[in-house]
Design a protein around this motif. Sequence first.
Motif, PDB file in Angstrom:
ATOM      1  N   HIS A  47     -12.823   4.177  -1.150  1.00 48.17           N
ATOM      2  CA  HIS A  47     -12.958   2.854  -1.764  1.00 48.17           C
ATOM      3  C   HIS A  47     -13.057   1.801  -0.662  1.00 48.17           C
ATOM      4  O   HIS A  47     -12.562   2.012   0.444  1.00 48.17           O
ATOM      5  CB  HIS A  47     -11.744   2.562  -2.643  1.00 48.17           C
ATOM      6  N   TYR A  48     -13.721   0.680  -0.974  1.00 47.02           N
ATOM      7  CA  TYR A  48     -13.832  -0.373   0.043  1.00 47.02           C
ATOM      8  C   TYR A  48     -14.021  -1.724  -0.613  1.00 47.02           C
ATOM      9  O   TYR A  48     -14.442  -1.815  -1.768  1.00 47.02           O
ATOM     10  CB  TYR A  48     -14.996  -0.077   1.004  1.00 47.02           C
ATOM     11  N   THR A  49     -13.687  -2.770   0.138  1.00 46.67           N
ATOM     12  CA  THR A  49     -13.873  -4.130  -0.378  1.00 46.67           C
ATOM     13  C   THR A  49     -15.144  -4.749   0.171  1.00 46.67           C
ATOM     14  O   THR A  49     -15.781  -5.535  -0.496  1.00 46.67           O
ATOM     15  CB  THR A  49     -12.683  -5.048  -0.019  1.00 46.67           C
ATOM     16  N   GLN A  68      -1.375  -1.733   8.293  1.00 42.10           N
ATOM     17  CA  GLN A  68      -1.512  -0.477   7.557  1.00 42.10           C
ATOM     18  C   GLN A  68      -1.342   0.750   8.459  1.00 42.10           C
ATOM     19  O   GLN A  68      -1.390   1.875   7.963  1.00 42.10           O
ATOM     20  CB  GLN A  68      -2.903  -0.395   6.914  1.00 42.10           C
ATOM     21  N   ARG A  71      -5.927  -6.430   5.988  1.00 40.46           N
ATOM     22  CA  ARG A  71      -6.698  -7.575   6.492  1.00 40.46           C
ATOM     23  C   ARG A  71      -6.289  -8.855   5.774  1.00 40.46           C
ATOM     24  O   ARG A  71      -6.090  -8.864   4.564  1.00 40.46           O
ATOM     25  CB  ARG A  71      -8.196  -7.338   6.284  1.00 40.46           C
ATOM     26  N   HIS A  91      -4.733  -7.775   2.336  1.00 35.60           N
ATOM     27  CA  HIS A  91      -5.165  -6.680   1.474  1.00 35.60           C
ATOM     28  C   HIS A  91      -5.780  -5.610   2.360  1.00 35.60           C
ATOM     29  O   HIS A  91      -6.616  -5.913   3.191  1.00 35.60           O
ATOM     30  CB  HIS A  91      -6.199  -7.203   0.455  1.00 35.60           C
ATOM     31  N   GLN A  92      -5.360  -4.363   2.193  1.00 39.74           N
ATOM     32  CA  GLN A  92      -5.850  -3.257   3.015  1.00 39.74           C
ATOM     33  C   GLN A  92      -5.739  -3.597   4.511  1.00 39.74           C
ATOM     34  O   GLN A  92      -6.634  -3.294   5.295  1.00 39.74           O
ATOM     35  CB  GLN A  92      -7.302  -2.927   2.659  1.00 39.74           C
ATOM     36  N   ALA A 123       0.868  -1.177   0.000  1.00 39.22           N
ATOM     37  CA  ALA A 123       0.000   0.000   0.000  1.00 39.22           C
ATOM     38  C   ALA A 123       0.904   1.225   0.000  1.00 39.22           C
ATOM     39  O   ALA A 123       2.073   1.135   0.339  1.00 39.22           O
ATOM     40  CB  ALA A 123      -0.897   0.002   1.224  1.00 39.22           C
ATOM     41  N   ARG A 162      -7.384   8.858   3.679  1.00 44.12           N
ATOM     42  CA  ARG A 162      -7.597   7.522   3.112  1.00 44.12           C
ATOM     43  C   ARG A 162      -8.210   7.594   1.722  1.00 44.12           C
ATOM     44  O   ARG A 162      -8.157   6.649   0.948  1.00 44.12           O
ATOM     45  CB  ARG A 162      -8.555   6.734   4.012  1.00 44.12           C
ATOM     46  N   TRP A 170     -12.157  -3.450  -4.698  1.00 40.89           N
ATOM     47  CA  TRP A 170     -11.874  -2.218  -3.959  1.00 40.89           C
ATOM     48  C   TRP A 170     -12.037  -1.001  -4.871  1.00 40.89           C
ATOM     49  O   TRP A 170     -12.633   0.007  -4.498  1.00 40.89           O
ATOM     50  CB  TRP A 170     -10.447  -2.295  -3.407  1.00 40.89           C
ATOM     51  N   ASP A 190      -8.316  -6.077  -5.386  1.00 36.80           N
ATOM     52  CA  ASP A 190      -8.072  -4.725  -5.886  1.00 36.80           C
ATOM     53  C   ASP A 190      -9.214  -4.259  -6.781  1.00 36.80           C
ATOM     54  O   ASP A 190      -9.662  -3.111  -6.689  1.00 36.80           O
ATOM     55  CB  ASP A 190      -6.768  -4.684  -6.707  1.00 36.80           C
TER      56      ASP A 190
END
Lengths: 340, 339
Positions: free
Chosen positions: B288-290, A193, B202, B199-200, A148, B275, B253, B250
Amino acid sequence: MAEARTPLHAQDKLLLLLSLVPYLMDHDRVAVGDVAEHFGVSPQQIRDAVRLIAVSGVPGETRQYQPGDLFDIAWDDFEQNDQIVLTHLVAIDDSPRFSAREASALIAGLQYLSALPENQDREAIGMLMTKLARGSSATPSEVAVAGADADAALAPIRSAIETGTQVEFDYLNARGEHERRRVDPLRVESVDQDWYLRGWCHLRQAVRTFRFDRMASLEVTGEPASDHGAHASLPENLFEGSPEDLLVDIDVAASARVLLADYLREAAPGVEENGVIHTSMRVTHYHGLKRLAARLSGVLTVTGPAEARRAVAEWAAAGAARYENKHEHEHKNEHDTGNA
Amino acid sequence: MATPSKPERIPVEERLFSLVLALLATEGGLTKNEILSTVQGYRQRFQLGGDNSSLERQFERDKDDIRDLGVPLETVESPLEPGNNQSLRYLIPKGSYDLPQDIVFSAKEITLLTLAATVWREGSLSGETRRALMKLRSLGVESNEAIIGYAPKLSARESAFEPLNIALERKAIVTFSYLKPGERASRQRRVAPLALVQHQGRWHLHGIDQGADAPRTFLLSRIVDAVRITPRTFEPQGTDFAARALDELDAIWNANVAVVELAPGSDASVRLARRGEAIDDGSSVLLHYTDLNILADELAGYGPEVLVRSPDALRDAVRQRLLAVVAAHEDRQEAREDG
């Protein structure tokens, strides 16, 4: 700082033996202390390992472990000068390969680091990953970490630590207060993160932890950091409870207990009843509690004291009210339009 | 009856080391009987013509421990007696054991790998990276700089991580109880694991859900009981599962965007503004979010500091969460909300 050396398990002792042999092969004569430092173990652990290597070997033709079938060392150098000289070798020529899980752990670690500003050389990191995969005894496991974008504050704070310079920034603390903070930066830490700065805070006259995402208007002052921080010890835990913490009673859905691991490290074990755990936890202030409870809607309920319940209810009600207003607003508009 | 003299006690690591050396030195391999009767640590307890079953079990465990370190301990069948376990031969092929000669690491690379290993200092892969570092150190290269004031960390605190990582390596089917985001009750899942990806921030498991017979991605934090590794194994169809799982996440997201209004100067505005992409002079942000339910949990925590403008499903999800919190925390007064 003297690190605590933990005792090794048999498997780790075996690995030390398998790693030590090729290292000693490349060093004609080496002091026990130097080897211990290189491998990050105690001198005694190295001495024990060398003693074991020196009497080990293969069964050999006779199946009797004859002297020629065993490793050997220059015993006088070892016993009298604490130095290691291998004089006879068997079976091992090279370092062992990585296991699939070892290689994949290092590769995933590299993926995480590749997002950082100083590791922008993707090609070099890619080559390193290829080497790890080739040096593994089986195909590395499919474990990956998405890189990231690192926080913009990371590079200036890192360089301030290296040059020993004070930094200053606006900070919104966990109680919701804005303050200008001047800090001698000591260490940058991250958890996934989230990035944190730990440093000596001139305002509080103590070591404090700051979240990067609560800082604004960061400035590297150019003034040298004081020596307060040099004597401060940094505890391993980023967050610690304090005696002034408030104790609140909570109910937590038992099925969701694991979801709360991040939040409830401060919680007592509690009693489970009909799928609900009755327990209590420490919080620094209701400002944080109300946010936690609203975030864990349907999973966590504050059962006492009344003051804590009220803080949570008011917070959530104020949040919900924003949607009521908007709905009313839209409704009125429709109504007005209808009348026109 | 005369009791046999007590065998001399050989430390575990000496037995394991001797076994590795013997299997590295043999070209054609050794039978189990040869190992138990001649290798240091076994031979002392071997009874010629007697019952060696406990020693055989010891050998089985030792093989697992050695393989666990990445040592390629292999078995070959006797061409004369295929299928006969007693004539199986064990060996460690030098070519598969030795780190290839052309793999060398510079001091700079060792520094970077040391940092990559310390990223895992907490959690289930700390043992793996400690061992990998030990092997790297055997190459004798010193790192070129100390890493001062820097401690990045991956958490992998979820208890599911370690069993899933083992199942991944063994290609074994796993079962676990999964609480899908937005649902109240967990459901039992049976999955062929293909990849573990973060990812992000998590951790996700990507695998083939055996019930749906289709690929699925699970959040590790939503696995609510102990992962069970079944004895059933499978052969993965394809490659690069981790990279593809990340690409998929991705894409999700990128496709999901919420518009959220932020109260100026609030915690939400300070933390969420960076963010996402600010719009309307910074009073709102595109996020953005998953997973809608996970974002709804987070946004509900901000209470009156945020107002979700879109999508509708997210706005409703946040509002419902807040109303539920009010209902659960109101005292001695009738809830004003109906329903």
